[in-house]
Enzyme design. Sequence first.
Site, PDB file in Angstrom:
ATOM      1  N   GLY A 189      16.871  10.905 -19.348  1.00 56.14           N
ATOM      2  CA  GLY A 189      16.488   9.508 -19.560  1.00 56.14           C
ATOM      3  C   GLY A 189      15.269   9.306 -20.422  1.00 56.14           C
ATOM      4  O   GLY A 189      14.830   8.169 -20.605  1.00 56.14           O
TER       5      GLY A 189
ATOM      6  N   PHE B 263       4.669   0.262 -22.600  1.00 58.14           N
ATOM      7  CA  PHE B 263       5.128   1.535 -22.069  1.00 58.14           C
ATOM      8  C   PHE B 263       4.048   2.201 -21.244  1.00 58.14           C
ATOM      9  O   PHE B 263       3.929   1.950 -20.073  1.00 58.14           O
ATOM     10  CB  PHE B 263       5.650   2.447 -23.172  1.00 58.14           C
ATOM     11  CG  PHE B 263       6.674   3.406 -22.644  1.00 58.14           C
ATOM     12  CD1 PHE B 263       7.969   2.989 -22.407  1.00 58.14           C
ATOM     13  CD2 PHE B 263       6.336   4.706 -22.316  1.00 58.14           C
ATOM     14  CE1 PHE B 263       8.918   3.855 -21.877  1.00 58.14           C
ATOM     15  CE2 PHE B 263       7.268   5.568 -21.789  1.00 58.14           C
ATOM     16  CZ  PHE B 263       8.563   5.149 -21.573  1.00 58.14           C
TER      17      PHE B 263
ATOM     18  N   LEU C 151       0.817  -1.227   0.000  1.00 55.06           N
ATOM     19  CA  LEU C 151       0.000   0.000   0.000  1.00 55.06           C
ATOM     20  C   LEU C 151       0.849   1.274   0.000  1.00 55.06           C
ATOM     21  O   LEU C 151       0.355   2.342   0.352  1.00 55.06           O
ATOM     22  CB  LEU C 151      -0.982   0.019   1.190  1.00 55.06           C
ATOM     23  CG  LEU C 151      -2.020  -1.108   1.200  1.00 55.06           C
ATOM     24  CD1 LEU C 151      -2.979  -0.926   2.367  1.00 55.06           C
ATOM     25  CD2 LEU C 151      -2.798  -1.155  -0.116  1.00 55.06           C
TER      26      LEU C 151
ATOM     27  N   TYR D 287      15.250   2.625 -14.087  1.00 55.64           N
ATOM     28  CA  TYR D 287      13.976   1.903 -14.137  1.00 55.64           C
ATOM     29  C   TYR D 287      14.014   0.811 -15.201  1.00 55.64           C
ATOM     30  O   TYR D 287      13.754  -0.373 -14.926  1.00 55.64           O
ATOM     31  CB  TYR D 287      12.834   2.882 -14.394  1.00 55.64           C
ATOM     32  CG  TYR D 287      11.552   2.221 -14.827  1.00 55.64           C
ATOM     33  CD1 TYR D 287      10.878   1.341 -13.979  1.00 55.64           C
ATOM     34  CD2 TYR D 287      11.004   2.475 -16.087  1.00 55.64           C
ATOM     35  CE1 TYR D 287       9.695   0.728 -14.382  1.00 55.64           C
ATOM     36  CE2 TYR D 287       9.823   1.868 -16.488  1.00 55.64           C
ATOM     37  CZ  TYR D 287       9.182   0.992 -15.643  1.00 55.64           C
ATOM     38  OH  TYR D 287       8.023   0.384 -16.039  1.00 55.64           O
TER      39      TYR D 287
END
Length: 325
Positions: free
Chosen positions: A284, A169, A33, A141
């Site tokens: 990025g 994506f 959560l 990521y």
Amino acid sequence: MAVLVCGGAGYIGSHMVRFLLERGEDVLVLDDLSTGHRDFVPPSVPFVQGDVRDATLLGCLFREHRVDAVFHFAAFIQVGESMRDPLAYYDNNLQGVLRLLQTMVRHGVENFVFSSTAAVYGEPELVPIPEDALKCPTNPYGETKLAVERLLHWTSVAHDLRWSALRYFNACGAALDGSIGEAHDPETHLIPLVLDAAMGRRPSVTIFGDDYDTPDGTCIRDYVHVMDLVEAHLLALNALRSGRRSSVYNLGNGRGFSVLEVVEACRRVTGRSILVEKGARRPGDPARLVASSARIREELGWEPRYTALDAIVETAWRWHGKRWG
């Protein structure tokens, strides 16, 4: 037999839980959560609040429930945040899957479906991007998701593990009845940010870079409706259950949409003015990310239903209205 959905109180995970229930699956949800919402999980579904990296907790869950398969939606997903704090992304995104796989191997659970990303490709040489394209992530990521895919491969070489990694994506849209949808805090995804501006919840929406090598200068992304995504995940699981080999699949809508196209679609759907401000590029961010979904269409018969941008935005707007209206 139960399907364990890690991150099942989050955006995509909660849609996955409902989709599984509608098709007669027994579901168990694990979510800390930190970004999920308890009320997104139906009351009838067993829910455990906890961290996917907690090996002791995982052991208890697998002993107490007859887990047949695992879905993983418990990753950190913000590109910008990953650039600022890569250690947190490696800790959560990679360690979480590592602990899951260790537990699955110990308990003889063989089926694993992983929510991956087109960010594993980095700045692509070919668009739409095929699965065998060069993987060169431009942010932590994407790097952590690629590391997990490699971990899955080597685990399956050494153990009885069947897996699918689904690369997509921009997940978008909401449940068709508007009952659940995107609810991040802070919100970083484009469509809900633009709809916030349409509702007056924020004064404007910022476009990060308008000088990319694209037709209108703004980034182009592959927007895939969340209901199409969860259908693809279940197709992948059923294929594994039937004995199909482990595989990687792209999930694409067939074309990409630019940031400005998304803003214009939101203006059309809402009928409201939306103020746009220009900002600097974010580190990025590749200019264009659109994934070819030819493989999953051919092998598993996946056909996305919600490919029109206005139709996607309409479902998100319905959820926005119920949440904030």
